[in-house]
Structures are given as structure tokens and as C-alpha cells.
Design a protein around this motif. Structure first.
Motif, PDB file in Angstrom:
ATOM      1  N   GLU A 177     -56.313 -35.887  70.770  1.00  0.00           N
ATOM      2  CA  GLU A 177     -54.909 -35.788  71.175  1.00  0.00           C
ATOM      3  C   GLU A 177     -54.012 -36.546  70.202  1.00  0.00           C
ATOM      4  O   GLU A 177     -52.885 -36.115  69.919  1.00  0.00           O
TER       5      GLU A 177
ATOM      6  N   TYR B 243     -51.027 -34.418  68.374  1.00  0.00           N
ATOM      7  CA  TYR B 243     -49.618 -34.683  68.668  1.00  0.00           C
ATOM      8  C   TYR B 243     -48.979 -35.645  67.681  1.00  0.00           C
ATOM      9  O   TYR B 243     -47.950 -36.257  67.974  1.00  0.00           O
TER      10      TYR B 243
ATOM     11  N   ARG C  36     -53.913 -27.106  75.785  1.00  0.00           N
ATOM     12  CA  ARG C  36     -55.199 -27.725  76.089  1.00  0.00           C
ATOM     13  C   ARG C  36     -56.317 -27.096  75.271  1.00  0.00           C
ATOM     14  O   ARG C  36     -57.292 -27.761  74.915  1.00  0.00           O
TER      15      ARG C  36
ATOM     16  N   THR D 151     -56.498 -28.891  72.086  1.00  0.00           N
ATOM     17  CA  THR D 151     -57.162 -30.188  72.233  1.00  0.00           C
ATOM     18  C   THR D 151     -58.679 -30.010  72.248  1.00  0.00           C
ATOM     19  O   THR D 151     -59.410 -30.777  71.607  1.00  0.00           O
TER      20      THR D 151
END
Length: 368
Positions: free
Chosen positions: A276, A280, A127, A130
Motif C-alpha cells: 500500500e 499510494y 484493492r 494492492t
């Protein structure tokens, strides 16, 4: 799409005729949605194996991936015609290119170079990563707003995300044409269809991909041994063409000039969702673990059903060779590694190695 792929300068000229600006992008981590939302055309820069890169080598040295050196050679010649350059931190070559361009600008020795900024997206599955990426994308958004003199509103971002996601959905649908029992699309054709988006507006690209998909019934079918091509990225079709002209069909690849560009979608038109999406983006040799690459290879092999895994490793891009043993174990089919390849070339020894691996004859020390 082939015209746009082969002559990106012409696509840029058509866009410039509308009076709108052009932003060059180095690497697959530049948030093209923000560029589109700012009213500019994002153009992903590719190298050219035939380009004279003596001046680029003078600045960068010869110990760096030749694709990055070739991109710098084009920039030093003012090719393509750009208003702004965004460079992502997707690999060492891109990062060194950025630092070199910024230093040349500071020294004032290469006036052809455009204004340049770094987009530092990270990829750890945390996180905190992110949040870091969210800040970097907010900075990029503010930069584009100052540069363009135009605020990027919620509606602008929503429309840009929709266009780029729609193009990605069409790219995903291309897999059906490639992985059929008798493929309707060769690997080179898929590479060109996807790569045309490097210089086309996202909406135009999505529309062309949709037309191609609608024409599936009328496309010729291709026979040949099925190959999954992994390893270094391919910003040109020469290696694909050489393999397929020998009678094989490339039914899958996993680099960020090919099928990997389709995943993941952004979805919600927010900076959080963009952060995100790029965090990813699928695993690559330069920034992912060997285990993650092996899992990706197994999943792609399951849907594409290759007869052979071919790992193409370009000179000065050694990372893919570290992944190969685990990839080979993951796919359960014969595999061959082609190391130390010259940029944009397959090499005279490659086709005999591929044929030998398909036929069960494995030249010692080369095919596995």
C-alpha cells in the motif's frame, strides 16, 4: 550529507568495507525496506548531465529522457559498483532501461552490467492493485533471499521499516525549516539533505537529518521571493542552485528526488503495508491524473505560501506540461512554465521569465 550526495561512490566504498553487498535501485518504487532487511545497502541511481552517454544512446536511442540514458551510461561503465540491480516501473524511461539491460545481458555483449530484475508496482486506487503489488513484493523478497542466502525474518523487516520510516519522518520535519516566514533551509540544501539517503544506510540518514533539525536555531535565515518548483524530477542540484543564486528561495517541490520521498510512511512491518505504501506514493505526472496533480499542488501551496509556481519541464519528459494549466488554476499565485529544458540546466531565458512573472510582466507565450 553533502559529502554523501556529491560522492555516492565513497559512501558505497565505506559500506563495502563491512563486507555487505550493494543493490542499485532505479526509480522510487523499489521497496528499499526489503533490500535493507536482506542486509544490503540500497543505492538509488542518479544520472549525471556531464557523463559521456554515447554508448547508452547507441542502445537506447536519443528519444528517451536523458536522465535514464545517463543512468545506463554509468551502468555500462560499471559505475557504481553493484551486486544487483532492481528497476521499478515508475516511468517509461525506467522500463525501457530495464528491457535494454536485460537484452544486453541475454546477448552477453556488456559484461559490466549487474544481474537485473524488475519490480512492477502499480498505482491504481483499487484493492486488486494492492493484491497485485503484494505478489510482486513477495517475489522481490524471495529473490533477495535467494540472492543473499539469508532469510528475511519478521524482525529484519520490522527493523528496516522502522529505519526508513524514521528517515521519512525527519524529511517531513524539514518542511518546517523550508516553509517558515524566513526559511532556515534553501531548496538546494533540502534537496541534498533528502537525496543523501540515496547512498546512506537509512539509520545513518535519519540520524543526520535529526542533527540538522536540532541545529535549526543556529541556521541562517534566507530572504527572497518564495518559489514552488514543480514539473520534472531533479536528481542533481544545478537547477535549484541557479534559481536560488538569483535571490529566490525554493520553499517547496513535489518530485521523487525531493520532498515527495517523505510520504507515505509504511507503518506496520508487513508486505501488505509495503504494497500500500508504494501503491499510494504521491501523484506524479507519469502515472496520475491531471486532477490529482492539481489537488496535490494546491495542498503544497497552502502550507508553503509561494509567491510563484515554476513548472520545469525537461526535454523528453513532456508529461508535466499537461498538468500545468490545472496546477496554475489551483494555486492562485502567478505561474511560469519552462519547457524543453536540457537535462540539469535551467537555461539562459529562465531567470528573466521568472522575474517577469514575479513582477507582473508576462512574456507572451512563455509565462502564464
Amino acid at each position: 550529507m553533502r559529502d554523501a550526495y556529491d560522492d555516492r561512490a565513497a559512501a558505497i566504498r565505506r559500506w563495502r568495507a563491512t563486507g555487505a553487498p550493494v543493490v542499485g535501485c532505479v526509480g522510487a518504487d523499489v521497496p528499499v525496506e526489503l533490500v535493507t532487511a536482506a542486509g544490503a545497502l540500497p543505492v538509488r541511481l542518479a544520472g549525471d548531465p556531464g557523463r559521456d552517454q554515447a554508448l547508452a544512446d547507441h542502445y537506447l536511442g536519443t528519444g528517451l529522457d536523458p536522465a535514464s540514458r545517463s543512468i545506463l551510461a554509468g551502468l555500462l561503465r560499471g559505475e557504481p559498483d553493484l551486486d544487483l540491480l532492481l528497476v521499478s516501473n515508475d516511468c517509461a524511461g525506467s522500463l525501457r532501461l530495464f528491457y535494454t539491460v536485460r537484452e544486453l545481458q541475454r546477448l552477453g555483449v556488456e559484461p559490466a552490467l549487474p544481474r537485473t530484475h524488475l519490480v512492477d508496482v502499480l498505482h491504481l486506487p483499487h484493492r486488486t492493485t494492492t493484491r497485485y503489488n503484494r505478489v510482486r513484493l513477495a517475489e522481490t523478497k524471495e529473490l533477495l533471499e535467494r540472492w543473499s542466502g539469508r532469510r528475511i525474518g519478521e524482525g529484519d523487516l520490522a527493523e528496516a521499516v522502522h529505519q526508513h520510516d524514521e528517515a521519512r519522518r525527519m524529511m517531513r520535519a524539514l518542511r518546517r525549516l523550508r516553509t517558515a516566514e524566513r526559511p532556515a533551509l534553501r531548496g538546494e540544501e533540502a534537496l541534498i539533505a533528502i537525496g543523501a539517503g540515496a547512498a546512506l544506510p537509512a539509520g545513518d540518514h535519519a540520524g543526520l537529518l535529526d542533527r540538522l533539525l536540532c541545529a535549526e536555531a543556529g541556521l541562517p535565515r534566507h530572504d527572497g521571493r518564495r518559489i514552488y518548483l514543480t514539473g520534472s524530477a531533479h536528481d542533481g542540484p544545478a537547477v535549484y542552485r541557479a534559481i536560488e543564486d538569483a535571490g529566490h528561495v525554493i520553499v517547496a517541490d513535489d518530485h521523487d528526488w525531493g520532498d515527495a520521498l517523505a510520504d507515505p510512511l509504511v507503518g506496520e512491518p508487513t508486505l501488505d503495508a509495503l504494497a500500500e505504501r508504494y501503491q499510494y506514493r504521491g501523484p506524479t505526472s507519469a502515472r496520475s491524473s491531471i486532477q490529482a496533480r492539481a489537488r496535490q499542488t494546491a495542498a503544497i501551496a497552502e502550507r508553503s505560501r509561494p509567491d510563484l509556481l515554476v513548472c520545469y519541464v525537461r526535454a523528453m519528459d513532456e508529461a508535466p506540461a499537461w498538468d500545468f494549466p490545472a496546477q496554475r488554476r489551483a494555486v492562485g499565485v502567478p505561474a511560469v512554465i519552462l519547457e524543453h529544458r536540457r537535462y540539469g540546466e535551467l537555461g539562459d531565458d529562465a531567470l528573466p521569465l521568472i522575474t517577469g512573472a514575479l513582477g507582473g510582466a508576462h512574456p507572451k507565450g512563455e509565462a502564464l
